[in-house]
Design a protein around this motif. Sequence first.
Motif, mmCIF file in Angstrom:
data_model
loop_
_atom_site.group_PDB
_atom_site.id
_atom_site.type_symbol
_atom_site.label_atom_id
_atom_site.label_comp_id
_atom_site.label_asym_id
_atom_site.label_seq_id
_atom_site.Cartn_x
_atom_site.Cartn_y
_atom_site.Cartn_z
ATOM 1 N N VAL A 201 -24.436 19.399 -14.571
ATOM 2 C CA VAL A 201 -25.750 19.055 -14.024
ATOM 3 C C VAL A 201 -25.556 18.003 -12.932
ATOM 4 O O VAL A 201 -24.805 17.043 -13.135
ATOM 5 N N ALA A 202 -26.192 18.214 -11.787
ATOM 6 C CA ALA A 202 -26.065 17.281 -10.645
ATOM 7 C C ALA A 202 -24.595 17.052 -10.299
ATOM 8 O O ALA A 202 -24.164 15.922 -10.065
ATOM 9 N N GLY A 203 -23.831 18.141 -10.275
ATOM 10 C CA GLY A 203 -22.374 18.068 -10.092
ATOM 11 C C GLY A 203 -21.935 17.389 -8.807
ATOM 12 O O GLY A 203 -20.800 16.917 -8.728
ATOM 13 N N ASN A 204 -22.810 17.338 -7.797
ATOM 14 C CA ASN A 204 -22.421 16.692 -6.526
ATOM 15 C C ASN A 204 -22.587 15.187 -6.572
ATOM 16 O O ASN A 204 -22.286 14.512 -5.589
ATOM 17 N N TYR A 205 -23.116 14.675 -7.661
ATOM 18 C CA TYR A 205 -23.377 13.234 -7.761
ATOM 19 C C TYR A 205 -22.309 12.562 -8.622
ATOM 20 O O TYR A 205 -21.669 13.213 -9.446
ATOM 21 N N PRO A 206 -22.158 11.232 -8.490
ATOM 22 C CA PRO A 206 -21.201 10.527 -9.356
ATOM 23 C C PRO A 206 -21.628 10.596 -10.825
ATOM 24 O O PRO A 206 -22.817 10.825 -11.110
ATOM 25 N N PRO A 207 -20.675 10.382 -11.755
ATOM 26 C CA PRO A 207 -20.970 10.529 -13.194
ATOM 27 C C PRO A 207 -22.164 9.688 -13.654
ATOM 28 O O PRO A 207 -22.941 10.132 -14.503
ATOM 29 N N GLY A 208 -22.330 8.500 -13.092
ATOM 30 C CA GLY A 208 -23.449 7.642 -13.519
ATOM 31 C C GLY A 208 -24.796 8.284 -13.204
ATOM 32 O O GLY A 208 -25.746 8.198 -13.998
ATOM 33 N N VAL A 209 -24.897 8.945 -12.066
ATOM 34 C CA VAL A 209 -26.155 9.616 -11.694
ATOM 35 C C VAL A 209 -26.354 10.840 -12.594
ATOM 36 O O VAL A 209 -27.464 11.112 -13.072
ATOM 37 N N GLN A 210 -25.262 11.550 -12.854
ATOM 38 C CA GLN A 210 -25.359 12.723 -13.746
ATOM 39 C C GLN A 210 -25.919 12.306 -15.103
ATOM 40 O O GLN A 210 -26.779 12.979 -15.678
ATOM 41 N N ALA A 211 -25.432 11.168 -15.614
ATOM 42 C CA ALA A 211 -25.896 10.687 -16.931
ATOM 43 C C ALA A 211 -27.392 10.370 -16.872
ATOM 44 O O ALA A 211 -28.145 10.675 -17.802
ATOM 45 N N ARG A 212 -27.824 9.774 -15.774
ATOM 46 C CA ARG A 212 -29.258 9.450 -15.634
ATOM 47 C C ARG A 212 -30.103 10.722 -15.583
ATOM 48 O O ARG A 212 -31.188 10.794 -16.164
ATOM 49 N N VAL A 213 -29.603 11.732 -14.866
ATOM 50 C CA VAL A 213 -30.349 12.994 -14.767
ATOM 51 C C VAL A 213 -30.455 13.649 -16.151
ATOM 52 O O VAL A 213 -31.531 14.094 -16.568
ATOM 53 N N LEU A 214 -29.324 13.657 -16.878
ATOM 54 C CA LEU A 214 -29.336 14.267 -18.229
ATOM 55 C C LEU A 214 -30.337 13.554 -19.134
ATOM 56 O O LEU A 214 -31.056 14.191 -19.911
ATOM 57 N N GLN A 215 -30.395 12.247 -18.999
ATOM 58 C CA GLN A 215 -31.343 11.449 -19.803
ATOM 59 C C GLN A 215 -32.789 11.858 -19.470
ATOM 60 O O GLN A 215 -33.618 12.018 -20.355
ATOM 61 N N GLN A 216 -33.076 12.039 -18.195
ATOM 62 C CA GLN A 216 -34.431 12.433 -17.775
ATOM 63 C C GLN A 216 -34.768 13.847 -18.268
ATOM 64 O O GLN A 216 -35.895 14.128 -18.675
ATOM 65 N N LEU A 217 -33.784 14.747 -18.224
ATOM 66 C CA LEU A 217 -34.011 16.122 -18.698
ATOM 67 C C LEU A 217 -34.335 16.098 -20.196
ATOM 68 O O LEU A 217 -35.252 16.786 -20.666
ATOM 69 N N LYS A 218 -33.566 15.290 -20.935
ATOM 70 C CA LYS A 218 -33.751 15.182 -22.393
ATOM 71 C C LYS A 218 -35.138 14.615 -22.695
ATOM 72 O O LYS A 218 -35.860 15.141 -23.546
ATOM 73 N N ARG A 219 -35.503 13.568 -21.952
ATOM 74 C CA ARG A 219 -36.807 12.919 -22.182
ATOM 75 C C ARG A 219 -37.954 13.909 -22.008
ATOM 76 O O ARG A 219 -38.966 13.820 -22.679
ATOM 77 N N ARG A 220 -37.784 14.878 -21.101
ATOM 78 C CA ARG A 220 -38.855 15.850 -20.839
ATOM 79 C C ARG A 220 -38.708 17.127 -21.663
ATOM 80 O O ARG A 220 -39.439 18.089 -21.430
#
Length: 388
Positions: A201-220
């Motif tokens: 997920v968000a593979g073009n972004y650094p790992p920290g951004v990927q983790a934030r995106v995954l957190q947002q997906l989970k929250r929703r």
Amino acid sequence: MHHGIRKLLLLGAGHAHVHVLAQLAQHRPADLDVTLLTPFGYQTYSGMTPGFVAGHYTEAECQIPLEPLARAAGVRWVQGRCTGIDATARRVQWAATGTAPADAALPYDLLSIDTGAVLDRRRLDADMPGVSAHALIVRPIEGFAKLWPQVLEMARSRPLSAAVIGSGAAGLELLFAAEHALRTQCLPGSQFTLVTGGADVAGNYPPGVQARVLQQLKRRGITVLRDSCTGMEAGAVQLGSGATLACDVPILAIGTHAPPWLQGSGLALAETGHVLVNAHQQSTSHPEVFAAGDVASRADAPHPKSGVYAVRAGPPLAHNLMAAHHGKPLKPHHPPKHTLNLLSCGPGHAIASYGPLHAQGAWAWRWKDRIDRGFVAKYLRAASAQAG
Ligand SMILES: Cc1cc2nc3c(=O)[nH]c(=O)nc-3n(C[C@H](O)[C@H](O)[C@H](O)COP(=O)(O)OP(=O)(O)OC[C@H]3O[C@@H](n4cnc5c(N)ncnc54)[C@H](O)[C@@H]3O)c2cc1C
């Protein structure tokens, strides 16, 4: 030195070309006859399209009207789509998209291409049979924006299962926006899935951004499938694993292609089919041809295709077109190594990143909102300053 009137033909009204138009509105050389060939009377600003999907902006708020800008610049607008370039004869074939018929090919002395990239239906169907018939495809963005209200209508009569295929910035922003719109404006109970194409997920972004995106997906409550789409039929997406995903609304937001009409143009093309340009945004094969934005590939400094880079190319492109017209030296354009990325997660929240740095919050969303509204407003002002 040249003698007489020269013809500059602008293909597409992308991010760099709206800047060229605004510059021409300030000063257009009397011996330069400029034509803009573009299919719509407005330029849809893609950065605000997820906000339109979410219900935060109206369609008009995401658009730069082109007619007033072209008029202010003394530029003739031809409503149509380029269908081919003959770089040897210096002519462009086109098809009308308005009421006026497409007559002769358009000749040029100088050509500038900023038509963006495409999602080529033929290539999509070869890779994923059924996609062009069943998917809501994000490009052209104008077509996508016209169809989106129909999704909302459907979701007002029954909960839907929706999937976004593609986990780059555009796919993620649209997914968060769609989830927000259906949750706040339609019947409860719609389900959302992200099909990543097998990638992170968000593979073009650094790992920290990927983790934030995954957190947002989970929250929703959005399901993530690290799987690929291999085809579609009515109500279903076929996956590489062999599974079938029941889906009312499959939104396709995968990586784009170069326009197929560049093939056979005679212009030097990158392996990917994009116009190959040098540090001056000038064709490596034809010095009278320039290109910027997602349609171009820098031979010397390859960079990601994104609106931010397309915007940055505007001022150097405008400068070099005028320099080429006057026979003056061209200036190199140095694309930045890092750009500020603001990934909206539905209205009210965004993830900001710059190189390895990242943070998130409501402030990041307000920042993005201000930048995006400011971009559109700048070109509204450029048109009205001349009219006034
Ligand atoms: C939903 C979504 C959200 C996005 N959000 C962001 C973001 O927040 N930040 C970011 O950096 N990038 C974002 N992107 C990527 C961004 O949209 C592109 O990188 C950017 O639009 C490229 O700009 P461009 O000037 O090359 O072309 P475009 O913006 O695509 O403009 C192309 C122009 O050419 C015209 N045209 C098309 N075909 C022809 C033709 N055959 N003949 C003549 N004219 C033609 C079009 O009508 C349009 O006027 C997003 C993309 C999507 C789909």
